[in-house]
Design an enzyme around this catalytic site. Structure first.
Site, PDB file in Angstrom:
ATOM      1  N   HIS A   1       3.211  -5.003 -20.028  1.00 26.48           N
ATOM      2  CA  HIS A   1       3.850  -4.021 -19.135  1.00 26.48           C
ATOM      3  C   HIS A   1       3.485  -2.588 -19.560  1.00 26.48           C
ATOM      4  CE1 HIS A   1       7.514  -3.414 -16.292  1.00 26.48           C
ATOM      5  NE2 HIS A   1       6.691  -2.374 -16.221  1.00 26.48           N
ATOM      6  N   ARG A  58       6.034  -6.284 -10.489  1.00 26.46           N
ATOM      7  CA  ARG A  58       7.121  -6.915 -11.226  1.00 26.46           C
ATOM      8  C   ARG A  58       6.852  -8.412 -11.292  1.00 26.46           C
ATOM      9  NH1 ARG A  58       8.202  -2.609 -12.921  1.00 26.46           N
ATOM     10  NH2 ARG A  58      10.056  -1.382 -12.586  1.00 26.46           N
ATOM     11  N   ILE A  87       0.977   3.976  -5.264  1.00 27.30           N
ATOM     12  CA  ILE A  87       0.159   3.307  -6.286  1.00 27.30           C
ATOM     13  C   ILE A  87      -0.929   2.478  -5.602  1.00 27.30           C
ATOM     14  CG2 ILE A  87       0.201   1.555  -8.113  1.00 27.30           C
ATOM     15  CD1 ILE A  87       3.066   2.577  -8.798  1.00 27.30           C
ATOM     16  N   LEU A 113       0.868  -1.195   0.000  1.00 21.21           N
ATOM     17  CA  LEU A 113       0.000   0.000   0.000  1.00 21.21           C
ATOM     18  C   LEU A 113       0.904   1.244   0.000  1.00 21.21           C
ATOM     19  CD1 LEU A 113      -3.152   0.495   0.164  1.00 21.21           C
ATOM     20  CD2 LEU A 113      -2.765   1.122   2.546  1.00 21.21           C
ATOM     21  N   GLU A 128      10.300 -10.850 -19.217  1.00 24.60           N
ATOM     22  CA  GLU A 128       9.698 -10.060 -20.311  1.00 24.60           C
ATOM     23  C   GLU A 128      10.692  -9.890 -21.456  1.00 24.60           C
ATOM     24  OE1 GLU A 128       8.353  -6.440 -18.446  1.00 24.60           O
ATOM     25  OE2 GLU A 128       7.169  -7.572 -17.003  1.00 24.60           O
TER      26      GLU A 128
END
Ligand code: 8YV
Length: 308
Positions: free
Chosen positions: A274, A227, A148, A145, A256
């Site tokens: 992403h 992530r 974002i 928390l 990725e």
């Protein structure tokens, strides 16, 4: 410059600074011998990072300015050790990353992508569309928390959800009606949808493992805008395959841009490449902050948004 940035941002940096494009250099040892001692800054991103080797091979390095909030690919310990200041782009992307989390929550819960495929395939004429699940009345668990996470919580509340969260310690300014869970496992148990909005890096690697996924359970949904490294991806694929988890909305992945074929084949999974912060407005704001940090350092020896 450690890797390609937005074309307009690159052009603006190159108009003002003498830039070496690291990714275009073949003979890096020769380059470092020739130019290394004169390089005072690295412009990078949450994707390109800055390695320990890079930092230690630039003796005049003063500052690393990154496009993105996550600093996990930057060797922060190396930067600290060499007295290099690091700046990122916090704050300006919170809204868009939170919007992405809600988009994934809604898409998975209401089966939007699956039903889009249903319509396109002409199945509507012959079949009733499968039902989704309502967000309102269910509990949104937020792992991390921070700024974002707070924006995700606000939005989830607007959809009628209850909020639970886990941070290393309760957040003093969190609304009193948010349920604090002392560990990740407890949070998963209390959550219908578990949203990951915590930093990546060594401390959080594979924090969401099979045990946590099983605590979320067969009706649960996992949403990741943080992530890929935070999740044990193999355990996630297995749980989805075996029906031990209802669905997942994933914006980030372990390796990725590779996404396991098994995930691509699953109807109950929504995948995005992403794009958490990827809107014209937010990417522009991030670019401005990168420039302001660079100029701040080289004009006044002060970046606007240093990483603590
Ligand atoms: C960017 C991000 O896409 O801010 C972050 O940490 O992951 C994203 O906003 C990334 O940094 C750019 O490559």
């Amino acid at each position: 410059m450690a890797g390609p940035l937005l074309p307009d941002l690159m052009a603006r940096i190159e108009a003002k600074y003498r830039v070496h494009r690291w990714w275009e250099i073949d003979d890096r040892a020769g380059f470092l011998a020739r130019h290394g001692p004169a390089i005072r800054g690295i412009a990078t991103s949450g994707r390109h990072g800055a390695t320990r080797d890079m930092i230690s091979s630039l003796p005049a390095l003063e500052v690393i300015v990154s496009f993105g909030v996550g600093v996990d690919p930057i060797d922060m310990a190396g930067a600290r050790q060499h007295g290099v200041v690091v700046a990122n782009t916090p704050g300006v992307l919170d809204d868009c990353v939170a919007d992405t989390a809600l988009a994934l929550m809604l898409s998975v819960s209401r089966r939007i992508c699956e039903l889009d495929r249903f319509v396109r395939a002409g199945r509507w004429r012959k079949e009733s569309p499968p039902m989704g699940r309502k967000l309102g009345g269910r509990r949104c668990g937020i792992l991390g928390l921070g700024n974002i996470g707070r924006q995700i919580a606000r939005r989830a509340e607007a959809f009628g959800m209850e909020i639970a969260y886990h941070n290393r310690s309760p957040r003093a300014d969190a609304p009193a009606h948010y349920l604090y869970c002392a560990d990740v496992h407890a949070l998963a148990r209390e959550s219908d949808i578990l949203v990951l909005s915590l930093p990546g890096g060594g401390d959080t690697r594979k924090l969401v493992d099979q045990r946590v996924i099983d605590a979320l359970g067969p009706q649960g949904i996992l949403v990741n805008v943080s992530r890929g490294s935070v999740v044990d991806q193999d355990a996630l694929v297995l749980a989805l395959r075996e029906g031990r988890l209802a669905g997942a909305g994933l914006d980030v992945f372990e390796n990725e841009p590779d996404v396991p074929a098994a995930l691509c084949a699953m109807e109950q999974v929504v995948l995005s490449p992403h794009i958490g912060s990827s809107t014209v407005e937010t990417r522009q704001a991030m670019a401005e902050l990168v420039l302001a940090n660079l100029d701040g350092w080289f004009e006044h020896r002060r970046v606007l948004t240093p990483v603590a």
